[in-house]
Design an enzyme around this catalytic site. Structure first.
Site, mmCIF file in Angstrom:
data_model
loop_
_atom_site.group_PDB
_atom_site.id
_atom_site.type_symbol
_atom_site.label_atom_id
_atom_site.label_comp_id
_atom_site.label_asym_id
_atom_site.label_seq_id
_atom_site.Cartn_x
_atom_site.Cartn_y
_atom_site.Cartn_z
ATOM 1 N N SER A 188 0.799 -1.225 0.000
ATOM 2 C CA SER A 188 0.000 0.000 0.000
ATOM 3 C C SER A 188 0.833 1.277 0.000
ATOM 4 C CB SER A 188 -0.942 -0.007 1.207
ATOM 5 O OG SER A 188 -0.191 -0.077 2.397
ATOM 6 N N HIS A 216 -6.099 -3.945 -0.059
ATOM 7 C CA HIS A 216 -6.068 -2.822 -1.014
ATOM 8 C C HIS A 216 -6.445 -3.269 -2.425
ATOM 9 C CE1 HIS A 216 -4.799 0.839 1.025
ATOM 10 N NE2 HIS A 216 -4.131 0.060 1.858
ATOM 11 N N LYS A 247 -12.368 -0.761 3.296
ATOM 12 C CA LYS A 247 -11.778 0.008 2.193
ATOM 13 C C LYS A 247 -12.785 0.059 1.034
ATOM 14 C CE LYS A 247 -7.039 -0.256 3.749
ATOM 15 N NZ LYS A 247 -6.349 -1.317 4.479
HETATM 16 C C1 LIG Z 1 -5.974 -1.686 5.848
HETATM 17 C C2 LIG Z 1 -5.228 -2.943 5.936
HETATM 18 C C3 LIG Z 1 -5.414 -3.824 7.006
HETATM 19 C C4 LIG Z 1 -6.310 -3.485 8.167
HETATM 20 O O1 LIG Z 1 -7.649 -3.577 7.793
HETATM 21 P P1 LIG Z 1 -8.765 -3.128 8.865
HETATM 22 O O2 LIG Z 1 -9.983 -3.858 8.442
HETATM 23 O O3 LIG Z 1 -8.868 -1.641 8.747
HETATM 24 O O4 LIG Z 1 -8.265 -3.542 10.196
HETATM 25 C C5 LIG Z 1 -4.743 -5.026 6.999
HETATM 26 N N1 LIG Z 1 -3.904 -5.345 6.000
HETATM 27 C C6 LIG Z 1 -3.670 -4.508 4.963
HETATM 28 C C7 LIG Z 1 -2.730 -4.914 3.874
HETATM 29 C C8 LIG Z 1 -4.315 -3.272 4.902
HETATM 30 O O5 LIG Z 1 -4.080 -2.447 3.888
#
Ligand SMILES: *Cc1c(COP(=O)(O)O)cnc(C)c1O
Length: 400
Positions: A188, A216, A247
């Site tokens: 990311s 992502h 997301k």
């Molecule tokens: C955003 C993200 C997370 C965390 O996700 P949440 O549901 O907000 O806890 C975990 N792994 C990756 C690769 C992320 O980008």
């Protein structure tokens, strides 16, 4: 609390500030969207948002909101229980089956967040006889989840397939019973897709399994938005997918793991963040369920997202900005120098562009950047306005 302890905490805070690492949160007074209203000294300022994970614009989608509104009438506000006592509704099961079907897996299990999914998956599935081989740039939640597990840990340099092969050989000669390769689907901070075909080929050669954290990507990358395994043609080879509803898929909250039936069944028995934490709110479950349905059929939104990405990349590149190469809607604009990233962010802020600068320790020293993210919620005009602002701000700060 003793004065001495508070003094110690204040010293720590001052040190964080002195190191230039203090994070100050800005406040938004509108829904998350392509354009947002940012609260500045009590008044609202309309800005173009280039730093949300709202890739398809579903965070404020009318159908997602309606589904959540209807759920509050039908299913109430909260669950007030963990799943195995009395915290599961038909809605929760529907959401699990829907995300499993979407990703082509037998079943799925919900968590309060993907952070929790990654916190529970390794400890439950692997023991001290086993090996976890993890990319060095993997998300913090993977690092923490791996720490909770007693399996032997092997780390390979980001995206370095030779290093991965070395670690697999090492794990094999160390006598590992089971081996699991773990990678983010999209890195990311840099915005590129993991080399899943090479990873899966190595997994085959060394008898390892593959887990992809596709936070992502799920919803906007790959055919029908099925994520990086489908994008790279290895969805049948990736054994376990962890992901988020926080997301692309509505952006509320909630995480999941999708995998073969026995894996999900065991996680339901043993995964600690699942067993000992509250169920998702019905509004969140219903909104996420609708978001999957929209995403699965949103080639139009994915095309818009792709158009914005191509246009923004091409225009900034032509203007002389240094962009990291990539194939996702994450477009890092490199300043290298941390203070220059701060200056560029401030100049963009003045021009109505909402961005976030990243510098050490979030990214390595000398690799400071403004990470921009495209969204289908942006209009073509928004993207043009953002490009013009970047060019202007880049000139003012001497970056281009
Ligand atoms: C955003 C993200 C997370 C965390 O996700 P949440 O549901 O907000 O806890 C975990 N792994 C990756 C690769 C992320 O980008």
């Amino acid at each position: 609390m003793t004065a001495l302890f508070l003094e110690h905490i204040r010293d720590t805070l001052e040190q964080i500030d002195a190191d230039g690492l203090y994070k100050r949160e800005r406040l938004i007074q509108s829904p998350q969207d392509g354009r947002i209203v940012v609260n500045q000294n009590g008044t609202g300022r309309k800005m173009i948002n280039l730093c949300a994970n709202n890739y398809l614009g579903l965070a404020n989608h009318p159908d997602v909101k309606l589904a959540a509104q209807q759920a509050i009438d039908e299913f109430g506000f909260g669950m007030a229980s963990v799943r195995f006592i009395c915290g599961a509704q038909t809605l929760h099961r529907e959401l699990e089956q829907s995300i499993a079907r979407y990703l082509g897996k037998d079943d799925a299990i919900l968590f309060a967040a993907c952070f929790d999914a990654n916190g529970g998956v390794f400890e439950t599935l692997l023991g001290p006889e086993d090996a976890i081989i993890s990319d060095s740039l993997n998300h913090a939640s993977i690092i923490d989840g791996v720490r909770l597990c007693k399996a032997k840990r092997y780390r390979f340099d980001n995206a370095d397939m030779n290093a991965l092969e070395d670690r697999l050989k090492q794990a094999e000669s160390d006598g590992a019973r089971f081996k699991l390769i773990v990678t983010d689907g999209v890195f990311s901070m840099d915005g590129f897709v993991a080399n899943l075909p090479a990873i899966c080929a190595l997994a085959d050669r060394y008898g390892a399994m593959v887990l992809v954290d596709d936070c992502h990507a799920t919803g906007h990358l790959g055919p029908a938005g099925r994520g990086t395994p489908a994008l790279t043609g290895v969805d049948h080879k990736v054994d376990i997918v962890t992901g988020t509803f926080g997301k692309t898929l509505g952006g509320a909250m909630g995480g999941f793991i999708a995998a073969a039936q026995p894996v999900i069944d065991l996680l339901r028995q043993r995964a600690r963040p699942y067993l000992f934490s509250n169920s998702l709110a019905p509004t969140v479950a219903a909104g996420s369920l609708m978001a999957i349905e929209i995403a699965a059929n949103a080639d139009d939104l994915r095309a818009t997202l792709q158009q914005h990405t191509s246009r923004f990349r091409a225009a900034l590149s032509a203007a002389g900005f240094d962009l990291l190469a990539g194939d996702t809607p994450i477009i890092p604009v490199m300043t290298h120098d941390a203070s220059l990233a701060q200056k560029l962010a401030a100049a963009l802020d003045e021009r109505g562009i909402y961005v976030a600068g990243f510098f050490f320790p979030v990214v390595p020293k000398g690799k400071a950047r403004i990470r921009t993210q495209m969204s289908a919620a942006l209009s073509e005009q928004d993207v043009e306005d953002a490009i013009a602002a970047f060019i202007d701000a880049g000139k003012v700060t001497g970056l281009i």
